[in-house]
Design a protein around this motif. Structure first.
Motif, PDB file in Angstrom:
ATOM      1  N   ASN A 112      -1.841 -21.689  13.918  1.00 15.63           N
ATOM      2  CA  ASN A 112      -0.320 -21.526  14.418  1.00 15.63           C
ATOM      3  C   ASN A 112       0.491 -21.571  13.207  1.00 15.63           C
ATOM      4  OD1 ASN A 112       1.569 -22.077  15.847  1.00 15.63           O
ATOM      5  ND2 ASN A 112       0.913 -24.226  16.561  1.00 15.63           N
ATOM      6  N   PHE A 113       0.170 -20.571  11.851  1.00 15.82           N
ATOM      7  CA  PHE A 113       1.002 -20.906  10.802  1.00 15.82           C
ATOM      8  C   PHE A 113       1.985 -20.187  10.877  1.00 15.82           C
ATOM      9  CE2 PHE A 113       0.109 -16.817   9.327  1.00 15.82           C
ATOM     10  CZ  PHE A 113      -0.740 -15.908  10.119  1.00 15.82           C
ATOM     11  N   LYS A 114       2.755 -20.905   9.770  1.00 20.82           N
ATOM     12  CA  LYS A 114       4.187 -20.568   9.250  1.00 20.82           C
ATOM     13  C   LYS A 114       4.568 -18.702   8.745  1.00 20.82           C
ATOM     14  CE  LYS A 114       7.283 -23.123   7.294  1.00 20.82           C
ATOM     15  NZ  LYS A 114       7.936 -24.259   6.794  1.00 20.82           N
ATOM     16  N   ILE A 115       4.086 -18.184   9.115  1.00 12.27           N
ATOM     17  CA  ILE A 115       4.764 -16.711   8.379  1.00 12.27           C
ATOM     18  C   ILE A 115       5.720 -17.172   7.891  1.00 12.27           C
ATOM     19  CG2 ILE A 115       5.433 -14.638   8.447  1.00 12.27           C
ATOM     20  CD1 ILE A 115       4.918 -13.612  11.337  1.00 12.27           C
ATOM     21  N   THR A 116       5.192 -17.616   6.205  1.00  7.38           N
ATOM     22  CA  THR A 116       6.545 -17.609   5.049  1.00  7.38           C
ATOM     23  C   THR A 116       6.493 -16.159   3.657  1.00  7.38           C
ATOM     24  OG1 THR A 116       5.798 -19.799   5.517  1.00  7.38           O
ATOM     25  CG2 THR A 116       6.835 -19.654   3.427  1.00  7.38           C
ATOM     26  N   ASP A 117       5.589 -16.623   3.090  1.00 10.85           N
ATOM     27  CA  ASP A 117       4.880 -15.618   2.285  1.00 10.85           C
ATOM     28  C   ASP A 117       4.607 -13.825   2.688  1.00 10.85           C
ATOM     29  OD1 ASP A 117       2.731 -16.243   2.356  1.00 10.85           O
ATOM     30  OD2 ASP A 117       2.811 -17.681   0.303  1.00 10.85           O
ATOM     31  N   ALA A 118       4.424 -13.010   1.615  1.00 10.88           N
ATOM     32  CA  ALA A 118       3.613 -11.456   1.628  1.00 10.88           C
ATOM     33  C   ALA A 118       2.051 -11.851   2.095  1.00 10.88           C
ATOM     34  CB  ALA A 118       3.948 -11.096   0.324  1.00 10.88           C
ATOM     35  N   GLY A 119       1.108 -12.548   1.701  1.00 11.41           N
ATOM     36  CA  GLY A 119      -0.381 -13.498   1.977  1.00 11.41           C
ATOM     37  C   GLY A 119       0.768 -13.276   3.770  1.00 11.41           C
ATOM     38  N   ASP A 120       0.954 -14.319   4.340  1.00 12.01           N
ATOM     39  CA  ASP A 120       1.159 -14.419   5.555  1.00 12.01           C
ATOM     40  C   ASP A 120       1.383 -13.429   6.362  1.00 12.01           C
ATOM     41  OD1 ASP A 120       1.183 -17.529   4.848  1.00 12.01           O
ATOM     42  OD2 ASP A 120       2.950 -17.348   4.573  1.00 12.01           O
ATOM     43  N   TRP A 121       2.173 -12.476   6.241  1.00 11.68           N
ATOM     44  CA  TRP A 121       2.726 -11.526   6.648  1.00 11.68           C
ATOM     45  C   TRP A 121       1.792 -10.508   6.436  1.00 11.68           C
ATOM     46  CZ3 TRP A 121       6.351 -10.179   9.922  1.00 11.68           C
ATOM     47  CH2 TRP A 121       6.816  -8.996  10.031  1.00 11.68           C
ATOM     48  N   GLU A 122       0.652 -10.253   5.255  1.00 15.55           N
ATOM     49  CA  GLU A 122      -0.459  -8.890   5.484  1.00 15.55           C
ATOM     50  C   GLU A 122      -1.907 -10.037   6.939  1.00 15.55           C
ATOM     51  OE1 GLU A 122      -2.538  -8.118   2.207  1.00 15.55           O
ATOM     52  OE2 GLU A 122      -0.175  -7.280   1.278  1.00 15.55           O
ATOM     53  N   LEU A 123      -1.608 -10.825   6.315  1.00 15.19           N
ATOM     54  CA  LEU A 123      -2.688 -11.674   8.009  1.00 15.19           C
ATOM     55  C   LEU A 123      -2.374 -11.582   9.406  1.00 15.19           C
ATOM     56  CD1 LEU A 123      -5.378 -13.718   7.791  1.00 15.19           C
ATOM     57  CD2 LEU A 123      -3.711 -15.037   7.817  1.00 15.19           C
ATOM     58  N   ALA A 124      -1.212 -11.897   9.402  1.00 16.80           N
ATOM     59  CA  ALA A 124      -0.095 -11.697  10.498  1.00 16.80           C
ATOM     60  C   ALA A 124      -0.797 -10.151  11.043  1.00 16.80           C
ATOM     61  CB  ALA A 124       1.376 -12.072  10.350  1.00 16.80           C
ATOM     62  N   GLU A 125      -0.130  -9.685  10.253  1.00 24.12           N
ATOM     63  CA  GLU A 125      -0.814  -8.205  10.430  1.00 24.12           C
ATOM     64  C   GLU A 125      -1.696  -7.609  11.178  1.00 24.12           C
ATOM     65  OE1 GLU A 125       1.195  -5.738   7.897  1.00 24.12           O
ATOM     66  OE2 GLU A 125       2.513  -5.266   8.911  1.00 24.12           O
ATOM     67  N   ILE A 126      -2.661  -8.471  10.106  1.00 23.97           N
ATOM     68  CA  ILE A 126      -4.324  -8.588  10.468  1.00 23.97           C
ATOM     69  C   ILE A 126      -4.754  -8.599  12.522  1.00 23.97           C
ATOM     70  CG2 ILE A 126      -6.500  -9.092  10.335  1.00 23.97           C
ATOM     71  CD1 ILE A 126      -5.612  -8.826   7.335  1.00 23.97           C
ATOM     72  N   LEU A 127      -4.153 -10.017  12.754  1.00 19.91           N
ATOM     73  CA  LEU A 127      -4.276 -10.894  13.574  1.00 19.91           C
ATOM     74  C   LEU A 127      -3.985 -10.209  15.260  1.00 19.91           C
ATOM     75  CD1 LEU A 127      -3.549 -14.417  12.820  1.00 19.91           C
ATOM     76  CD2 LEU A 127      -5.874 -13.703  13.566  1.00 19.91           C
ATOM     77  N   VAL A 128      -2.576  -9.129  14.469  1.00 14.80           N
ATOM     78  CA  VAL A 128      -1.522  -8.437  15.456  1.00 14.80           C
ATOM     79  C   VAL A 128      -2.108  -7.725  15.939  1.00 14.80           C
ATOM     80  CG1 VAL A 128       0.379  -9.410  16.219  1.00 14.80           C
ATOM     81  CG2 VAL A 128      -0.178  -7.214  14.664  1.00 14.80           C
ATOM     82  N   SER A 129      -3.433  -6.801  15.425  1.00 18.46           N
ATOM     83  CA  SER A 129      -3.979  -5.570  14.949  1.00 18.46           C
ATOM     84  C   SER A 129      -5.545  -5.682  15.306  1.00 18.46           C
ATOM     85  CB  SER A 129      -4.561  -4.454  13.379  1.00 18.46           C
ATOM     86  OG  SER A 129      -5.242  -5.415  13.020  1.00 18.46           O
ATOM     87  N   GLY A 130      -5.890  -7.004  16.254  1.00 18.13           N
ATOM     88  CA  GLY A 130      -7.314  -7.183  16.527  1.00 18.13           C
ATOM     89  C   GLY A 130      -8.310  -6.962  15.259  1.00 18.13           C
ATOM     90  N   GLY A 131      -7.930  -7.442  14.243  1.00 15.04           N
ATOM     91  CA  GLY A 131      -9.018  -7.587  13.263  1.00 15.04           C
ATOM     92  C   GLY A 131      -8.816  -6.396  11.758  1.00 15.04           C
ATOM     93  N   LYS A 132      -8.486  -5.438  12.043  1.00 17.15           N
ATOM     94  CA  LYS A 132      -8.486  -4.102  11.972  1.00 17.15           C
ATOM     95  C   LYS A 132      -7.400  -4.257  11.041  1.00 17.15           C
ATOM     96  CE  LYS A 132      -8.115  -1.247  15.351  1.00 17.15           C
ATOM     97  NZ  LYS A 132      -8.283  -2.089  16.682  1.00 17.15           N
ATOM     98  N   THR A 133      -8.371  -4.265   9.825  1.00 19.20           N
ATOM     99  CA  THR A 133      -7.167  -3.950   8.451  1.00 19.20           C
ATOM    100  C   THR A 133      -7.107  -2.864   7.926  1.00 19.20           C
ATOM    101  OG1 THR A 133      -9.378  -4.165   7.241  1.00 19.20           O
ATOM    102  CG2 THR A 133      -8.652  -6.594   7.158  1.00 19.20           C
ATOM    103  N   THR A 134      -7.412  -1.647   8.050  1.00 17.70           N
ATOM    104  CA  THR A 134      -7.172  -0.337   7.651  1.00 17.70           C
ATOM    105  C   THR A 134      -6.043  -0.275   8.637  1.00 17.70           C
ATOM    106  OG1 THR A 134      -8.732   0.603   9.147  1.00 17.70           O
ATOM    107  CG2 THR A 134      -8.586   0.266   6.911  1.00 17.70           C
TER     108      THR A 134
END
Ligand code: C5P
Length: 228
Positions: A206-228
């Protein structure tokens, strides 16, 4: 217990740059929509008031309509600080609503279970808020040099949703406006004006999307953990 949701979404997103985070598409869906969706299926949800940047009220309304139809949402113009945005949104919550949850627009990964336990505790104890214990060593940094180490025992990172009785949190905001106090969250206003707030163990997702690293993490979470 029935509750209204207040979402401060009037930030400019300056730390990430470009489009404000609440409008960015995460897995094809705007962050603000994902955040609100996390509450729709929670028992007791009655409606949502969103504080949008004064210049984005029309755009926000259009976006919400395209996802939720003409459902139970209201949009107000936010202020220069998060606190002012929340105060304005609280004014638009129906007076009959007993309980209000205040949740950052940029925390889309809040879970149903966490929201339910916050609602339940606020109902019984008046106010509740999630937080997670600090895991890293804490140290001040001045001019790129380490200074004092801060004892991290008993230190927790505070999250949202923060839940309160509507009348009590409105009164806390009015009191703060009168005294000129500006703080970073609603728990502090409530603690200073009304009393204790129960702490619930939150969730690191339940983190607050704040910087570019958070955004990357958020994208990984919504893609179900796939990084490509
Ligand atoms: O900037 P901060 O991390 O405090 O932002 C937390 C939340 O408050 C975000 O959802 C942001 O859109 C909102 N906010 C607001 N009005 C402001 C500043 C921030 O609604 N003036």
């Amino acid at each position: 217990m029935p509750f209204h949701l207040v979402v401060p979404a009037a930030g400019s997103g300056s730390r990430l740059g470009g489009e404000p985070k609440q409008f960015r598409l995460l897995g094809g869906v705007p962050v603000l929509i994902r955040t609100i969706e996390a509450f729709l299926s929670v028992r007791g949800f009655e409606g949502v008031v969103i504080a949008a940047h004064a210049g984005q009220v029309g755009r926000t309304a259009e976006m919400l309509r395209s996802f939720f139809g003409d459902g139970s949402f209201e949009i107000v113009a936010g202020g220069d600080t998060r606190q002012e945005s929340v105060r304005r949104a609280l004014d638009a919550v129906p007076d009959a609503s007993e309980l209000v949850l205040i949740h950052d627009a940029v925390r889309p990964f809040v879970t149903n279970d966490l929201v339910e336990s916050i609602v339940d505790l606020a109902k019984r104890r008046g106010a509740a808020c999630p937080a997670v214990p600090v895991a890293d060593t804490l140290r001040r940094v001045l001019d790129n040099e380490f200074g004092e180490t801060i004892d991290r025992r008993n230190l927790w990172q505070v999250q949202t949703p923060q839940a309160f009785r509507l009348e009590a949190i409105r009164a806390s905001h009015e009191w703060a406006a009168r005294t000129g106090l500006i703080v970073t969250d609603d728990v502090e206003l409530y603690q200073r004006h009304v009393g204790p707030v129960v702490c619930v163990e939150g969730d690191r997702r339940n983190f607050k999307i704040t910087d570019a690293g958070d955004w990357e993490l958020a994208e990984i979470l919504v893609s179900g953990g796939k990084t490509t």
